[in-house]
Design an enzyme around this catalytic site. Structure first.
Site, PDB file in Angstrom:
ATOM      1  N   GLU A 157       0.795  -1.225   0.000  1.00 47.47           N
ATOM      2  CA  GLU A 157       0.000   0.000   0.000  1.00 47.47           C
ATOM      3  C   GLU A 157       0.832   1.282   0.000  1.00 47.47           C
ATOM      4  O   GLU A 157       0.837   2.022   0.997  1.00 47.47           O
ATOM      5  CB  GLU A 157      -0.968  -0.004   1.184  1.00 47.47           C
ATOM      6  CG  GLU A 157      -1.872  -1.221   1.219  1.00 47.47           C
ATOM      7  CD  GLU A 157      -2.869  -1.226   2.378  1.00 47.47           C
ATOM      8  OE1 GLU A 157      -2.700  -0.427   3.320  1.00 47.47           O
ATOM      9  OE2 GLU A 157      -3.808  -2.020   2.338  1.00 47.47           O
ATOM     10  N   GLU A 163      -5.632  -8.476   0.636  1.00 44.07           N
ATOM     11  CA  GLU A 163      -6.292  -8.120   1.903  1.00 44.07           C
ATOM     12  C   GLU A 163      -7.745  -7.805   1.622  1.00 44.07           C
ATOM     13  O   GLU A 163      -8.069  -7.081   0.664  1.00 44.07           O
ATOM     14  CB  GLU A 163      -5.683  -6.856   2.545  1.00 44.07           C
ATOM     15  CG  GLU A 163      -4.366  -7.056   3.216  1.00 44.07           C
ATOM     16  CD  GLU A 163      -3.833  -5.780   3.871  1.00 44.07           C
ATOM     17  OE1 GLU A 163      -4.649  -4.919   4.295  1.00 44.07           O
ATOM     18  OE2 GLU A 163      -2.603  -5.649   3.947  1.00 44.07           O
TER      19      GLU A 163
HETATM   20  O1  IFM Z   1      -4.492  -3.133   9.149  1.00 47.84           O
HETATM   21  C1  IFM Z   1      -4.381  -2.584   7.873  1.00 47.84           C
HETATM   22  C2  IFM Z   1      -3.196  -3.172   7.138  1.00 47.84           C
HETATM   23  O2  IFM Z   1      -2.016  -2.976   7.818  1.00 47.84           O
HETATM   24  C3  IFM Z   1      -3.050  -2.524   5.781  1.00 47.84           C
HETATM   25  N1  IFM Z   1      -4.285  -2.565   5.060  1.00 47.84           N
HETATM   26  C4  IFM Z   1      -5.477  -2.127   5.730  1.00 47.84           C
HETATM   27  C5  IFM Z   1      -5.622  -2.833   7.058  1.00 47.84           C
HETATM   28  C6  IFM Z   1      -6.905  -2.353   7.776  1.00 47.84           C
HETATM   29  O3  IFM Z   1      -6.826  -0.985   8.006  1.00 47.84           O
END
Ligand code: IFM
Length: 446
Positions: A170, A354
């Site tokens: 990210e 994710e």
């Molecule tokens: O917890 C985070 C993760 O570290 C990165 N992506 C989003 C998740 C939820 O906010």
């Protein structure tokens, strides 16, 4: 108990589609004294940065409990585990490798392999060593080369033992949240800072890819980006234009350079003084061929024309229904953005690296009845199924997260895990969502 169900003919219902769970180093490891300080250690100590004033010093004590945690992962019947390596744990200040630190990850990977679980490694999930931040962090072009050295060192040790390497997790969050609006570490602000950090991170991704490839012929190498699909508040021309700008500014800024070797058009709307420092040849390094792209998706946002005080667009409050962290539940946007990206770019295979939800979980009689989280997964797995049916090459899905953990500026107050963590005792309890996930995964057809 609620179940996860997908059509029998869905690719997701077949064993060839990969299912996993994900975490990151700072969020679960603890073990603060066995590594160098990172920018999150410093940020957490500042006033008004973390809602509940917690930090990652202990988190889930994964550094001590990793073997039990691997057994828990195995008990979920997943194919893969996505985790990150802490730069400040594996590299000494002088650039040499910290043997204890790298040894931890070597043992972790060996433990996963013994249990038949593939390792999806991320090199940078936000825990920049503080001494590098002290020299300017991602605002300093030199950090690009420090990252490449780090990537080289890690890949020289882990080589072909992992299934995949992602350079960054990210870039939007590190650059925008950390250097542009200052709500994440290191807490810097300003458009120029944000755009500079983003450019250096993208460049570091390119050099990192090259370095990793010198040590592995087998592992897949790529990056993980987060996307927040943008929708107009109305169908007025002004709202549509603002939405396109928002989409370019928060999403495509971090993706287009990887495939097309340039920034999106919104770049031209920035004042010269706000643009990142681009040098000749940078884009050729950034747009390395990738073996996969990881997509992280949680929610969408809506936009309208800028109001007083806005520059490019006006971002609206999230609509209901919302999760416990205040993010709208809107699975259709996951299908929409996957199709949008697939149309816009020549994508390599995609992994949903994710997806998940923070919910107000309650541990009662050793059980967590998180039917709301199961519904969230159900909607989003169907969204992935629909994107595949429309032609997107998606190979896997990782639930965020394996277990409750340190949720950055929200501290320990928000629970994303499918496993409940009691932070007083460190006891882990499978939530109903973990049981539903395991049942679905185990019932897939050959
Ligand atoms: O917890 C985070 C993760 O570290 C990165 N992506 C989003 C998740 C939820 O906010």
């Amino acid at each position: 108990m609620q179940k996860l169900t997908l059509p029998d003919n869905s690719k997701l219902s077949k064993k060839r589609f990969l299912f996993g769970v994900a975490t990151s180093s700072y969020q679960i490891e603890g073990g603060v004294h066995s590594r160098l300080p990172c920018i999150w250690d410093t940020f957490c100590k500042k006033e008004n940065t973390i809602i509940d004033k917690t930090n990652g010093d202990i988190a889930c004590e994964h550094i001590q409990r990793w073997e039990q945690d691997l057994d828990l992962i195995a008990s979920l019947c997943v194919d893969a585990y996505r985790f990150s390596i802490a730069w400040p744990r594996v590299m000494n200040k002088d650039g040499s490798i910290n043997e204890t630190g790298i040894g931890f990850y070597e043992a972790l990977i060996e433990g996963l392999t013994e249990r038949g679980i593939k390792s999806f490694v991320t090199l940078y999930h936000w825990d920049l060593p503080q001494h590098i931040e002290d020299s300017g962090g991602w605002l300093n072009r030199n950090t690009v080369f420090r990252f490449a050295e780090y990537a080289n060192a890690v890949a020289s040790r882990l080589g072909n033992s992992v299934e995949s390497y992602a350079t960054f997790n990210e870039p939007f969050c590190s650059a925008f949240l950390g250097y542009e609006i200052g709500v994440h570490a290191p807490g810097k602000k300003g458009v120029k800072n944000g755009r500079t950090a983003a450019h250096h991170i993208l460049l570091a991704h390119g050099y990192g890819m090259k370095a990793i490839r010198t040590h592995t012929q087998k592992a897949k190498v790529g990056i993980v980006v987060n996307v927040t699909p943008c929708y107009p508040r109305s169908n007025s021309n002004e709202d549509e234009i603002a939405t396109t700008r928002a989409n370019e500014y928060i999403n495509h800024w971090y993706i287009k350079p990887l495939f097309d070797g340039c920034y999106p058009d919104v770049f031209n709307l920035l004042d010269e003084s706000e643009r990142p420092p681009i040098e000749d040849g940078d884009f050729a390094v950034i747009c390395q061929p990738m073996d996969f792209i990881g997509i992280n998706y949680y929610t969408r946002l809506t936009y309208s024309a800028p109001l007083e005080g806005d520059t490019l667009y006006h971002e609206h409050e999230a609509n209901p229904p919302k999760t416990d962290i205040g993010w709208e539940v809107y699975p259709q946007a996951l299908t929409d953005i996957l199709l949008e990206l697939n149309n816009a770019y020549d994508l390599p295979p995609v992994y949903i690296t994710e997806n998940g939800a923070a919910m107000a979980d309650k541990l009662i009689n050793n059980k967590v009845d998180d039917a709301d989280r199961i519904s969230y997964f159900q909607g989003h797995l169907m969204a992935v199924h629909n994107a595949i049916e429309s032609g997107v090459d998606i190979r896997g899905y990782f639930a965020w997260s394996l277990m409750d953990n340190f949720e950055w500026a929200e501290g320990l107050s928000k629970r994303f895990g499918i496993i409940y963590v009691d932070y007083n005792t460190q006891v882990r309890t499978l939530k109903n969502s973990a049981i539903a996930y395991r049942t679905f995964i185990s019932n897939r057809a050959e």
